[in-house]
Design an enzyme around this catalytic site. Structure first.
Site, PDB file in Angstrom:
ATOM      1  N   ALA A  66      -4.699  25.207 -44.485  1.00  0.00           N
ATOM      2  CA  ALA A  66      -4.018  26.446 -44.100  1.00  0.00           C
ATOM      3  C   ALA A  66      -3.894  26.441 -42.582  1.00  0.00           C
ATOM      4  CB  ALA A  66      -4.846  27.643 -44.553  1.00  0.00           C
ATOM      5  N   GLY A 112      -6.533  23.829 -47.702  1.00  0.00           N
ATOM      6  CA  GLY A 112      -5.427  24.219 -48.565  1.00  0.00           C
ATOM      7  C   GLY A 112      -4.583  23.043 -49.044  1.00  0.00           C
ATOM      8  N   GLU A 115      -6.430  21.809 -51.932  1.00  0.00           N
ATOM      9  CA  GLU A 115      -6.303  22.857 -52.956  1.00  0.00           C
ATOM     10  C   GLU A 115      -4.915  22.831 -53.605  1.00  0.00           C
ATOM     11  OE1 GLU A 115      -7.895  25.666 -50.082  1.00  0.00           O
ATOM     12  OE2 GLU A 115      -9.329  26.348 -51.581  1.00  0.00           O
ATOM     13  N   GLU A 135     -13.683  23.937 -44.732  1.00  0.00           N
ATOM     14  CA  GLU A 135     -13.693  25.370 -44.365  1.00  0.00           C
ATOM     15  C   GLU A 135     -15.022  25.842 -43.776  1.00  0.00           C
ATOM     16  OE1 GLU A 135     -12.182  24.120 -46.990  1.00  0.00           O
ATOM     17  OE2 GLU A 135     -10.290  25.162 -47.342  1.00  0.00           O
TER      18      GLU A 135
HETATM   19  N1  COA Z   1      -3.932  24.521 -38.844  1.00  0.00           N
HETATM   20  C1  COA Z   1      -3.199  24.599 -37.737  1.00  0.00           C
HETATM   21  N2  COA Z   1      -2.876  23.525 -36.996  1.00  0.00           N
HETATM   22  C2  COA Z   1      -3.332  22.339 -37.403  1.00  0.00           C
HETATM   23  C3  COA Z   1      -4.117  22.187 -38.547  1.00  0.00           C
HETATM   24  C4  COA Z   1      -4.406  23.352 -39.302  1.00  0.00           C
HETATM   25  N3  COA Z   1      -5.128  23.316 -40.431  1.00  0.00           N
HETATM   26  N4  COA Z   1      -4.449  20.881 -38.693  1.00  0.00           N
HETATM   27  C5  COA Z   1      -3.870  20.239 -37.678  1.00  0.00           C
HETATM   28  N5  COA Z   1      -3.198  21.104 -36.886  1.00  0.00           N
HETATM   29  C6  COA Z   1      -2.436  20.832 -35.662  1.00  0.00           C
HETATM   30  C7  COA Z   1      -3.334  20.625 -34.463  1.00  0.00           C
HETATM   31  O1  COA Z   1      -3.716  21.866 -33.917  1.00  0.00           O
HETATM   32  C8  COA Z   1      -2.425  19.825 -33.562  1.00  0.00           C
HETATM   33  O2  COA Z   1      -1.497  20.700 -32.980  1.00  0.00           O
HETATM   34  P1  COA Z   1      -1.158  20.594 -31.359  1.00  0.00           P
HETATM   35  O3  COA Z   1      -0.582  19.201 -31.209  1.00  0.00           O
HETATM   36  O4  COA Z   1      -0.187  21.687 -31.137  1.00  0.00           O
HETATM   37  O5  COA Z   1      -2.478  20.754 -30.679  1.00  0.00           O
HETATM   38  C9  COA Z   1      -1.653  18.952 -34.541  1.00  0.00           C
HETATM   39  O6  COA Z   1      -1.751  19.590 -35.805  1.00  0.00           O
HETATM   40  C10 COA Z   1      -2.225  17.545 -34.696  1.00  0.00           C
HETATM   41  O7  COA Z   1      -3.582  17.646 -35.031  1.00  0.00           O
HETATM   42  P2  COA Z   1      -4.767  16.895 -34.234  1.00  0.00           P
HETATM   43  O8  COA Z   1      -6.029  17.648 -34.505  1.00  0.00           O
HETATM   44  O9  COA Z   1      -4.373  16.708 -32.822  1.00  0.00           O
HETATM   45  O10 COA Z   1      -4.784  15.489 -34.984  1.00  0.00           O
HETATM   46  P3  COA Z   1      -6.021  14.476 -35.111  1.00  0.00           P
HETATM   47  O11 COA Z   1      -5.451  13.218 -35.641  1.00  0.00           O
HETATM   48  O12 COA Z   1      -6.799  14.435 -33.857  1.00  0.00           O
HETATM   49  O13 COA Z   1      -6.969  15.130 -36.235  1.00  0.00           O
HETATM   50  C11 COA Z   1      -7.457  16.258 -38.322  1.00  0.00           C
HETATM   51  C12 COA Z   1      -6.541  15.256 -37.574  1.00  0.00           C
HETATM   52  C13 COA Z   1      -6.828  16.484 -39.684  1.00  0.00           C
HETATM   53  C14 COA Z   1      -8.849  15.659 -38.492  1.00  0.00           C
HETATM   54  C15 COA Z   1      -7.543  17.587 -37.533  1.00  0.00           C
HETATM   55  O14 COA Z   1      -6.237  18.014 -37.202  1.00  0.00           O
HETATM   56  C16 COA Z   1      -8.231  18.718 -38.246  1.00  0.00           C
HETATM   57  O15 COA Z   1      -9.454  18.711 -38.360  1.00  0.00           O
HETATM   58  N6  COA Z   1      -7.448  19.724 -38.716  1.00  0.00           N
HETATM   59  C17 COA Z   1      -8.005  20.908 -39.327  1.00  0.00           C
HETATM   60  C18 COA Z   1      -8.454  20.622 -40.732  1.00  0.00           C
HETATM   61  C19 COA Z   1      -9.044  21.875 -41.347  1.00  0.00           C
HETATM   62  O16 COA Z   1     -10.056  22.393 -40.924  1.00  0.00           O
HETATM   63  N7  COA Z   1      -8.382  22.357 -42.421  1.00  0.00           N
HETATM   64  C20 COA Z   1      -8.847  23.484 -43.159  1.00  0.00           C
HETATM   65  C21 COA Z   1      -8.209  24.724 -42.677  1.00  0.00           C
HETATM   66  S1  COA Z   1      -8.796  26.123 -43.607  1.00  0.00           S
END
Ligand code: COA
Length: 257
Positions: A66, A112, A115, A135
């Site tokens: 999400a 999500g 999910e 989460e």
């Molecule tokens: N919500 C909003 N933005 C998200 C996102 C999410 N769930 N997951 C990734 N993004 C965005 C990042 O903020 C970033 O945006 P920016 O370039 O404007 O800063 C972009 O996507 C790329 O992500 P980034 O974190 O830079 O990539 P990465 O390769 O370093 O890491 C992940 C990849 C998937 C490990 C990391 O993005 C992450 O942990 N995301 C969140 C996962 C999460 O907690 N999901 C559950 C949400 S309830």
């Protein structure tokens, strides 16, 4: 349909819905969830469409969860509404569609994203896919069905380990857990999803829908799955598909549904 965050592509009897926010790793904001609802609804209502494939754009993510930016300031009531709305528009909606949905998981399937994949009827993945429910690292729990569907698919102990650690598992481990049915090289994934779809399309659509209803009933505490199966089985006997399937068999020809 006016689509900004997803694409909708129909190829014969297969519709492929692609979540298309690659710069945000296809994170599900409210607008994307609304578009997905419209797309699934449209495909489900189109009698020509027999299988829906859902995937993510780019090579990195299916859906990274999400959209955290959208809910960061939510209070308790808004949090509950976020989960309810998500279930209604997307997660429960997909699980209960008459048209089978295949999730082709092409990269990160987190929160999500996992999910959504779990709400689909069948999951296949690319070998770079990673699965997790992170989460608790954000101070919340999975709210789009993760605490329910993950234990159903992988068992309670494995689900709790994934949920409580918030860690990710590889595609191979997901295969070993039964979370996905098959793993392929990324460049083969969508072709494999199409092949799987064609195998489903060879069968009677009304029976496919009845089978989804009966299987889902067994996971619904308000229903008796065996009773639902009996009724759904009986209802098949009144269909043109049943006439065609049985006549084709008895006449030693291929059924045409
Ligand atoms: N919500 C909003 N933005 C998200 C996102 C999410 N769930 N997951 C990734 N993004 C965005 C990042 O903020 C970033 O945006 P920016 O370039 O404007 O800063 C972009 O996507 C790329 O992500 P980034 O974190 O830079 O990539 P990465 O390769 O370093 O890491 C992940 C990849 C998937 C490990 C990391 O993005 C992450 O942990 N995301 C969140 C996962 C999460 O907690 N999901 C559950 C949400 S309830």
């Amino acid at each position: 349909m006016d689509l900004k965050y997803i694409t909708y592509q129909q190829n014969g009897q297969i519709v492929t819905i692609t979540i298309n926010r690659p710069k945000k790793l296809n994170a599900l904001n409210a607008a994307t969830i609304t578009e997905l609802h419209e797309a699934f609804k449209t495909a489900n209502m189109d009698l020509e469409v027999r299988v829906i494939i859902v995937t993510g754009s780019g090579e990195k993510a299916f859906v990274a969860g999400a959209d955290i930016k959208e809910f960061v300031r939510f209070n308790q009531i808004e949090g509950t509404q976020l989960a309810s709305r998500g279930h209604e528009l997307l997660f429960d909606y997909v699980e209960n569609l008459e048209t089978p949905v295949i999730a082709a998981v092409n990269g990160f399937a987190l929160g999500g994203g996992l999910e959504l994949a779990m709400a689909a009827h069948i999951r296949i993945a690319s070998d770079n896919a990673r699965f997790g429910l992170p989460e608790v690292s954000l101070g919340v729990i999975p709210g789009y069905g993760g605490t329910q569907r993950l234990p159903q698919l992988v068992g309670k102990g494995r689900a709790l380990e994934m949920i409580l650690t918030g860690g990710m598992i590889t595609a191979d481990k997901a295969l070993n857990y039964g979370l996905v049915n098959d793993v392929f090289a990324q460049d083969e994934l969508l072709d494999k999803a199409d092949s799987l779809a064609l195998k489903i399309i060879a069968n009677a659509p009304s029976a496919i829908s009845a089978a989804i209803t009966a299987v889902n009933a067994g996971f619904d505490v308000n229903q008796n799955g065996f009773e639902v199966e009996k009724q759904a089985f009986g209802s098949c006997f009144g269909t043109a598909d049943f006439k065609e399937g049985t006549n084709a068999f008895l006449n030693k020809r291929k059924a045409e549904f």
